[in-house]
Design an enzyme around this catalytic site. Sequence first.
Site, PDB file in Angstrom:
ATOM      1  N   SER A 154     -35.222 -32.390  -7.996  1.00 35.97           N
ATOM      2  CA  SER A 154     -36.264 -32.584  -6.990  1.00 35.97           C
ATOM      3  C   SER A 154     -36.974 -31.259  -6.766  1.00 35.97           C
ATOM      4  O   SER A 154     -36.406 -30.185  -6.994  1.00 35.97           O
ATOM      5  CB  SER A 154     -35.631 -33.052  -5.670  1.00 35.97           C
ATOM      6  OG  SER A 154     -36.561 -33.014  -4.610  1.00 35.97           O
ATOM      7  N   TYR A 167     -29.167 -31.638   0.988  1.00 37.19           N
ATOM      8  CA  TYR A 167     -29.852 -32.211  -0.183  1.00 37.19           C
ATOM      9  C   TYR A 167     -30.485 -31.096  -1.014  1.00 37.19           C
ATOM     10  O   TYR A 167     -30.335 -31.068  -2.246  1.00 37.19           O
ATOM     11  CB  TYR A 167     -30.913 -33.206   0.288  1.00 37.19           C
ATOM     12  CG  TYR A 167     -31.674 -33.873  -0.835  1.00 37.19           C
ATOM     13  CD1 TYR A 167     -31.108 -34.931  -1.544  1.00 37.19           C
ATOM     14  CD2 TYR A 167     -32.954 -33.461  -1.179  1.00 37.19           C
ATOM     15  CE1 TYR A 167     -31.804 -35.553  -2.571  1.00 37.19           C
ATOM     16  CE2 TYR A 167     -33.661 -34.081  -2.205  1.00 37.19           C
ATOM     17  CZ  TYR A 167     -33.073 -35.125  -2.893  1.00 37.19           C
ATOM     18  OH  TYR A 167     -33.766 -35.733  -3.909  1.00 37.19           O
TER      19      TYR A 167
END
Length: 248
Positions: A154, A167
């Site tokens: 990501s 995350y």
Amino acid sequence: MRDPLNANHTESKSLSGQVAVVTGAGRGIGAAIARKLAVLGGSVVLCGRSLTTLQTTASEIAVCGGQAKVMECDVSNLESVQALAAFVEKSFGRIDILVNNAGVGSFAAPLHELTPEEWEKVLNTNLRGVYYCIRSFAPMMIRAKTGHIVNISSLAGKNALPNGAAYAASKWGLNGLSYSVAEELRPHNIRVAVVCPGSVDTELSPHTGKDPNKMLKPDDVAHVVQMLVTQSPQSFASEVLLRPTQKP
């Protein structure tokens, strides 16, 4: 956007005879990647924690004439991943493509309010799970002296993400793991790449204040994976940063 289930009428079967494993294949990005690889002629093993969603993806693949097998697997559990690898070796005797896509997020609170259980859930799935999969599948690729490993990361692994520190940490870690493993496996003719998408219109990402019409779609990430696993043999793209054309 072109319907991926009808793409087999126009795309060549460039992955014919190859075997792909896609984690987190029951929905979102993982399902889109699995459909794309099947359309290209690969035999795809769909794995995840929900057999119901995996079977839905398998049905979609069957509609377009593709081949898929389903295997329940929790990537945060080593025994579960080893059972998956044993299933693949027994069923096909090989693996050509491993897509580490399974991931979870936690975006509701700053790090100091995050519970240890939530931290463990995110890191165990997003980072430890990739280690378990590479540990279990890389030896098959090394024996065959060929293979692709694609890790779905990501842009949160490149930038700050307030209220998503766990995350972000998992994706920063995944990027470092990917760069290092790429160097370890290059001598075995195994290409390792990491894909870092921006905002994707899925159930995982925090969408508050974002226009879903401007966000990336799962099929956009699948298209990048297609490019990576169909490159000419003398080169490989080790990292792809994927952004929506307009900021959502």
